[in-house]
Design an enzyme around this catalytic site. Structure first.
Site, PDB file in Angstrom:
ATOM      1  N   SER A 190      -9.218   5.452   3.096  1.00 50.60           N
ATOM      2  CA  SER A 190      -8.823   5.225   4.464  1.00 50.60           C
ATOM      3  C   SER A 190      -9.959   4.518   5.137  1.00 50.60           C
ATOM      4  O   SER A 190     -10.842   3.985   4.622  1.00 50.60           O
ATOM      5  CB  SER A 190      -8.355   6.253   4.943  1.00 50.60           C
ATOM      6  OG  SER A 190      -7.537   5.974   5.998  1.00 50.60           O
ATOM      7  N   ASN A 191      -9.682   4.555   6.439  1.00 51.79           N
ATOM      8  CA  ASN A 191     -10.736   3.790   7.383  1.00 51.79           C
ATOM      9  C   ASN A 191     -11.007   4.797   8.635  1.00 51.79           C
ATOM     10  O   ASN A 191     -10.049   5.521   8.847  1.00 51.79           O
ATOM     11  CB  ASN A 191     -10.559   2.327   7.612  1.00 51.79           C
ATOM     12  CG  ASN A 191      -9.106   2.148   8.079  1.00 51.79           C
ATOM     13  OD1 ASN A 191      -8.910   2.622   9.297  1.00 51.79           O
ATOM     14  ND2 ASN A 191      -8.013   1.607   7.304  1.00 51.79           N
ATOM     15  N   ALA A 192     -11.796   4.218   9.646  1.00 52.40           N
ATOM     16  CA  ALA A 192     -12.180   4.851  10.669  1.00 52.40           C
ATOM     17  C   ALA A 192     -10.942   4.646  11.892  1.00 52.40           C
ATOM     18  O   ALA A 192     -11.405   5.248  13.170  1.00 52.40           O
ATOM     19  CB  ALA A 192     -13.450   4.906  11.019  1.00 52.40           C
ATOM     20  N   SER A 193     -10.202   3.900  11.768  1.00 47.51           N
ATOM     21  CA  SER A 193      -9.122   3.563  12.769  1.00 47.51           C
ATOM     22  C   SER A 193      -8.566   4.865  13.380  1.00 47.51           C
ATOM     23  O   SER A 193      -8.015   5.647  12.546  1.00 47.51           O
ATOM     24  CB  SER A 193      -7.969   2.739  12.169  1.00 47.51           C
ATOM     25  OG  SER A 193      -7.220   2.606  13.160  1.00 47.51           O
TER      26      SER A 193
ATOM     27  N   ALA B 169      -5.028  -0.731  10.905  1.00 45.91           N
ATOM     28  CA  ALA B 169      -5.955  -1.087  10.083  1.00 45.91           C
ATOM     29  C   ALA B 169      -5.385  -0.806   8.690  1.00 45.91           C
ATOM     30  O   ALA B 169      -5.229   0.276   8.113  1.00 45.91           O
ATOM     31  CB  ALA B 169      -7.405  -0.249  10.308  1.00 45.91           C
TER      32      ALA B 169
END
Ligand code: CTP
Length: 211
Positions: free
Chosen positions: A26-29, A93
């Site tokens: 995943s990502n930091a959104s 994101a």
């Protein structure tokens, strides 16, 4: 003058691309900008479908909330809601890649190295760009750590957007940001550093002008 009430679809959060039932990429959104836009749109009297990847945020009251986890689920949810909406705002994101395979059972660790095989996800916004009807407007977000204006303009053009909102990685996970906004025929406009709630209200007012 009171503005026309619009049907908005807003996506938020970072998608999860699963390797197995408990592990994902995943990502930091944080989802803050998408949720702030949903709140601002509701306050302005619009109808909001909020298609959200997992976040730690409280759901905005009055939004039709659709919870998803993966980019594929987000694509299907957007597809379902799109034909009927006036504006799609893709703030999420969305992961650009997903594992080629998702194991149905938890992967066991091994002594050897593990190589992940990733395949591209579907570009939801580009799909919407190809399918939008003349009354529909598309707003995309661009997160750029270099050549912000050139890269964001390319996304505006390639995905056939009506507005692109560009920011930098400093905006991730924090409550305030600087935004740069462009429409196909207009110049870049900067919304100077402010709380995301305030930026969201300004963006909704600009989006109303697109319709
Ligand atoms: N987006 C999407 N579907 C994807 C990926 C992104 O709809 N599979 C949307 C995002 O919600 C955002 C915009 O497209 O509105 C971002 O464009 P994208 O080209 O994905 O940006 P980056 O991932 O930052 O691309 P790059 O790594 O090339 O800069």
């Amino acid at each position: 003058m009171a503005h026309q009430k619009l049907k908005l679809v807003i996506t938020a959060g970072g998608t999860r691309e699963y390797l197995d039932p408990v592990r994902f990429i995943s990502n930091a959104s944080s989802g803050q900008m998408g949720y702030a836009l949903a709140r601002a749109a509701l306050r302005a009297g619009h109808t909001v479908t909020l298609i959200t990847a997992p976040t730690a945020l409280k759901p905005p009251q009055g939004a039709n909330r659709v919870s998803v986890r993966t980019s594929d689920q987000m694509f299907h949810a957007v597809k379902e809601a799109f034909s009927d909406c006036d504006v799609l705002i893709m703030v999420a994101a969305v992961s650009d890649y997903k594992p080629a395979q998702t194991s149905p059972v938890k992967l066991k660790k091994q002594k050897s190295e593990l190589t992940l095989h990733l395949v591209p996800t579907r570009d939801i916004l580009a799909w919407a760009g190809r399918h939008k009807q003349s009354f529909q407007r598309l707003v995309g977000f661009a997160l750029e750590d270099r050549d912000l204006f050139a890269n964001a303009e390319e996304k505006l053009r390639k995905k056939r957007l009506d507005m692109i909102v560009a920011n930098t990685p400093e905006a991730i996970g924090v409550g305030a940001s600087v935004l740069h906004v462009k429409t196909p025929d207009g110049n870049w406009q900067t919304l100077k550093h402010a709380a995301k709630s305030r930026q969201a209200a300004a963006l909704i007012a600009m989006i109303e002008q697109l319709v």
